[in-house]
Each structure stands twice: as C-alpha cells, then as structure tokens.
Design a protein around this motif. Structure first.
Motif, PDB file in Angstrom:
ATOM      1  N   ILE A 195       1.140  -1.801   0.174  1.00  0.00           N
ATOM      2  CA  ILE A 195       0.108   0.158  -0.161  1.00  0.00           C
ATOM      3  C   ILE A 195       1.358   0.941  -0.030  1.00  0.00           C
ATOM      4  O   ILE A 195       1.705   1.544   0.592  1.00  0.00           O
ATOM      5  N   VAL A 196       0.678   2.307  -0.999  1.00  0.00           N
ATOM      6  CA  VAL A 196       1.495   3.112  -1.221  1.00  0.00           C
ATOM      7  C   VAL A 196       0.379   4.283  -1.391  1.00  0.00           C
ATOM      8  O   VAL A 196      -0.449   4.380  -2.316  1.00  0.00           O
ATOM      9  N   SER A 197       0.911   5.980  -0.981  1.00  0.00           N
ATOM     10  CA  SER A 197      -0.444   6.891  -0.961  1.00  0.00           C
ATOM     11  C   SER A 197       0.846   7.870  -1.548  1.00  0.00           C
ATOM     12  O   SER A 197       1.396   9.057  -0.824  1.00  0.00           O
ATOM     13  N   GLY A 198      -0.151   8.459  -1.951  1.00  0.00           N
ATOM     14  CA  GLY A 198       0.339  10.149  -2.733  1.00  0.00           C
ATOM     15  C   GLY A 198       0.010  10.455  -3.919  1.00  0.00           C
ATOM     16  O   GLY A 198      -1.704  10.136  -3.968  1.00  0.00           O
ATOM     17  N   GLU A 199       0.267  11.547  -4.576  1.00  0.00           N
ATOM     18  CA  GLU A 199      -1.016  11.729  -5.949  1.00  0.00           C
ATOM     19  C   GLU A 199      -0.239  11.672  -6.730  1.00  0.00           C
ATOM     20  O   GLU A 199       0.767  10.977  -7.481  1.00  0.00           O
ATOM     21  N   ALA A 200      -1.140  11.645  -7.463  1.00  0.00           N
ATOM     22  CA  ALA A 200      -1.027  11.074  -8.868  1.00  0.00           C
ATOM     23  C   ALA A 200      -2.179  11.187  -9.608  1.00  0.00           C
ATOM     24  O   ALA A 200      -3.415  12.565  -9.591  1.00  0.00           O
TER      25      ALA A 200
ATOM     26  N   LEU B 155      -1.094   7.874 -13.193  1.00  0.00           N
ATOM     27  CA  LEU B 155      -0.263   7.932 -14.137  1.00  0.00           C
ATOM     28  C   LEU B 155       0.727   9.195 -12.823  1.00  0.00           C
ATOM     29  O   LEU B 155      -0.091   9.952 -12.200  1.00  0.00           O
ATOM     30  N   GLY B 156       2.250   8.942 -12.466  1.00  0.00           N
ATOM     31  CA  GLY B 156       3.059  10.074 -11.688  1.00  0.00           C
ATOM     32  C   GLY B 156       4.199   9.054 -10.597  1.00  0.00           C
ATOM     33  O   GLY B 156       4.172   7.885 -11.183  1.00  0.00           O
ATOM     34  N   SER B 157       4.383   9.997 -10.405  1.00  0.00           N
ATOM     35  CA  SER B 157       5.884   8.763  -9.255  1.00  0.00           C
ATOM     36  C   SER B 157       5.142   7.749  -8.421  1.00  0.00           C
ATOM     37  O   SER B 157       6.077   6.910  -7.848  1.00  0.00           O
ATOM     38  N   LEU B 158       3.682   7.816  -7.785  1.00  0.00           N
ATOM     39  CA  LEU B 158       3.108   6.971  -7.032  1.00  0.00           C
ATOM     40  C   LEU B 158       3.451   6.323  -8.025  1.00  0.00           C
ATOM     41  O   LEU B 158       3.606   4.864  -6.826  1.00  0.00           O
ATOM     42  N   LEU B 159       3.594   5.671  -9.057  1.00  0.00           N
ATOM     43  CA  LEU B 159       4.030   4.120  -9.719  1.00  0.00           C
ATOM     44  C   LEU B 159       5.185   3.385  -9.596  1.00  0.00           C
ATOM     45  O   LEU B 159       5.312   2.310  -9.218  1.00  0.00           O
TER      46      LEU B 159
ATOM     47  N   GLN C  95       6.853   4.635  -7.121  1.00  0.00           N
ATOM     48  CA  GLN C  95       6.854   4.139  -5.594  1.00  0.00           C
ATOM     49  C   GLN C  95       6.486   2.810  -5.003  1.00  0.00           C
ATOM     50  O   GLN C  95       6.909   1.486  -4.965  1.00  0.00           O
ATOM     51  N   LEU C  96       5.319   2.937  -5.885  1.00  0.00           N
ATOM     52  CA  LEU C  96       4.477   1.313  -5.945  1.00  0.00           C
ATOM     53  C   LEU C  96       5.337  -0.011  -6.750  1.00  0.00           C
ATOM     54  O   LEU C  96       5.916  -0.941  -5.297  1.00  0.00           O
ATOM     55  N   MET C  97       6.198  -0.155  -7.307  1.00  0.00           N
ATOM     56  CA  MET C  97       6.594  -0.447  -8.350  1.00  0.00           C
ATOM     57  C   MET C  97       8.075  -1.035  -7.680  1.00  0.00           C
ATOM     58  O   MET C  97       8.865  -2.547  -7.574  1.00  0.00           O
ATOM     59  N   ALA C  98       9.194   0.398  -6.813  1.00  0.00           N
ATOM     60  CA  ALA C  98      10.367  -0.031  -5.880  1.00  0.00           C
ATOM     61  C   ALA C  98       9.608  -0.842  -4.798  1.00  0.00           C
ATOM     62  O   ALA C  98      10.072  -1.359  -4.566  1.00  0.00           O
ATOM     63  N   THR C  99       8.580  -0.239  -4.435  1.00  0.00           N
ATOM     64  CA  THR C  99       8.366  -0.995  -2.727  1.00  0.00           C
ATOM     65  C   THR C  99       7.591  -2.842  -3.452  1.00  0.00           C
ATOM     66  O   THR C  99       8.396  -2.982  -2.125  1.00  0.00           O
TER      67      THR C  99
ATOM     68  N   VAL D 113      11.848  10.492  -6.911  1.00  0.00           N
ATOM     69  CA  VAL D 113      11.041  10.714  -5.827  1.00  0.00           C
ATOM     70  C   VAL D 113      11.048  11.483  -5.027  1.00  0.00           C
ATOM     71  O   VAL D 113      10.310  12.253  -4.542  1.00  0.00           O
ATOM     72  N   ASN D 114      12.680  10.932  -4.241  1.00  0.00           N
ATOM     73  CA  ASN D 114      12.487  10.947  -2.877  1.00  0.00           C
ATOM     74  C   ASN D 114      14.422  11.024  -3.359  1.00  0.00           C
ATOM     75  O   ASN D 114      14.933  10.677  -2.679  1.00  0.00           O
ATOM     76  N   LYS D 115      14.619  11.544  -3.712  1.00  0.00           N
ATOM     77  CA  LYS D 115      15.954  12.201  -3.240  1.00  0.00           C
ATOM     78  C   LYS D 115      17.015  12.582  -2.886  1.00  0.00           C
ATOM     79  O   LYS D 115      18.052  11.571  -1.600  1.00  0.00           O
ATOM     80  N   HIS D 116      16.444  13.225  -1.890  1.00  0.00           N
ATOM     81  CA  HIS D 116      17.114  13.163   0.033  1.00  0.00           C
ATOM     82  C   HIS D 116      16.928  12.590   0.913  1.00  0.00           C
ATOM     83  O   HIS D 116      17.743  12.176   1.799  1.00  0.00           O
ATOM     84  N   LYS D 117      14.953  12.243   0.733  1.00  0.00           N
ATOM     85  CA  LYS D 117      14.858  11.394   2.343  1.00  0.00           C
ATOM     86  C   LYS D 117      14.437   9.765   1.681  1.00  0.00           C
ATOM     87  O   LYS D 117      13.549  10.418   0.702  1.00  0.00           O
ATOM     88  N   PRO D 118      14.707   8.972   2.427  1.00  0.00           N
ATOM     89  CA  PRO D 118      14.021   7.759   1.926  1.00  0.00           C
ATOM     90  C   PRO D 118      12.857   7.613   2.991  1.00  0.00           C
ATOM     91  O   PRO D 118      12.344   8.614   3.658  1.00  0.00           O
ATOM     92  N   PHE D 119      12.452   6.598   1.925  1.00  0.00           N
ATOM     93  CA  PHE D 119      10.632   6.454   2.476  1.00  0.00           C
ATOM     94  C   PHE D 119      10.822   4.732   3.893  1.00  0.00           C
ATOM     95  O   PHE D 119      11.441   4.459   3.277  1.00  0.00           O
TER      96      PHE D 119
END
Length: 218
Positions: free
Chosen positions: A84-89, A105-109, A111-115, A153-159
């Motif tokens: 489960i990931v959440s954010g803007e898309a 569409l968007g970076s949320l996808l 994030q989902l694939m990386a997760t 998606v988050n260059k400086h801070k890990p999720f």
C-alpha cells in the motif's frame, strides 16, 4: 491442471475484488495473480488510507481461508503479499484514440513498483509506506521494517516502510467483550452474596455488598 488453476484464480480474484469494493475501493487491473486497486481515485474518500489497510487485511483473511481450502484439495499453497502506497497521482480515462481505459500516472507508480521489489526482501504479508502509516498508526498494528530510497521521487530522504499486521479496532472490540463478560460475572457474584442477606432481613449487609460492586464497576 488448467481446471485447478482457473478455479484458484477465479476464487482469488473474487475474494480480492469483494474486499476492495467493500471498503470503497476500485480494482484497476488484473494482471495474472497481480491486482492493482485504488482508493480515492474515482471519487473522494477522505479516509482512503485506512480503507486501503482494512481492505488488505480483509483480503489476507479471505485468502488464508482459500489456502486452507486449496490445501485440502492438494492444490498449490501460493503465498500472498500486498503493498500500500499513497500520494498524489494523475488519474482518469487515458490511452489512445482507439483504446481508452482508466489509468494512473505519476511518481506514485514508480514508488509502488520499487516497494514491490523491496517487499521481496522482507518476509511480511503487507507493507505500507510512511504516508499511509501517518493515518494508519492509530488504527492498526504497524512496525518499522526499513526504508527505501527512490532517486526519481525522494532524492534526499528515504521512504520509511512499515509492516501492517492487524487492526487495533479488532483488539479493542475483543477487549470490550472480555470486560463486559467480566463485569457480568462480577455482578452475578455480588447478587448471589447480597440476596441471602436480603432474604434474612439483613438489608444493610445486602446494600453494602451491592455498593461495593458498584464502587468497583461505576
């Protein structure tokens, strides 16, 4: 066999779709044994993160029942996992002029694939991201299991990533049931002690017994 695979897949998809729709979500895609669903994508759902968590917990419960049924018929015992990931898309009807469908569409996808890739390294059934955890932490049992850095998606801070293992609401309901049963037992014992005093005309002793119970259970 093909018949067994078809049966298992049909039962699996049926269970997941039912759990998603029961929690106001919508299934977007069924890609083999992978199912993509969204909450808050079609119409406003202000508690979409909690709804997604309830949906996935329900999914896992249904799938466990299916696994037991399959095992009794000597069918494969597939392991189920959820992310489960959440954010803007960007969501809506998209595609080509000859083929249109609902999409995201968007970076949320990304994030989902990386997760999902991260999930392969962690032996837990359900993973949620930190955005989901912000709403879910007070309603569900969660624990930290690591972090994930996404350069695009988050260059400086890990999720931060968390395991979702159950509902606090279920635990509270069970606790309330136990407490109510305990209070009924206590009241019954107080009555059994007070009644003989009352029958003998020892009203003060009977009243004192009941007052003691009330003081313990106001």
């Amino acid at each position: 066999t093909g018949k067994d695979t078809t049966r298992m897949h049909t039962e699996f998809v049926t269970a997941v779709v039912a759990a998603v729709e029961a929690n106001s979500g919508m299934v977007d895609r069924v890609l083999g044994w992978t199912i993509l669903a969204n909450f808050n994508g079609v119409y406003p759902l202000y508690t979409h993160r909690a709804s997604a968590c309830r949906s996935m917990l329900s999914c896992m419960a249904h799938i466990e029942h299916l696994r037991q049924s399959w095992g009794m018929d000597s069918l494969p015992m597939y392991e189920a996992k959820a992310v489960i990931v959440s954010g803007e898309a960007l969501v809506g009807i998209m595609g080509s002029r000859s083929m249109k469908m609902f999409g995201i569409l968007g970076s949320l996808l990304d994030q989902l694939m990386a997760t999902e890739t991260f999930h392969k390294t962690v032996p837990v059934p359900i993973i949620i991201d930190e955005n989901t955890y912000g709403e879910a932490s007070s309603l569900f049992r969660c624990r930290s299991i690591g972090s994930l850095l996404l350069p695009d998606v988050n260059k400086h801070k890990p999720f931060d990533m968390y395991e979702l293992s159950g509902s606090v609401e279920d635990e509270l309901g069970e606790w309330m049931y136990v407490m109510q049963a305990f209070e009924k037992e206590e009241a019954s014992q107080a009555y059994q002690i007070a009644f003989p005093h009352n029958k003998k005309g020892e009203y003060e002793k009977a009243l004192a017994t009941l007052k003691t119970h009330i003081a313990k259970n106001p």
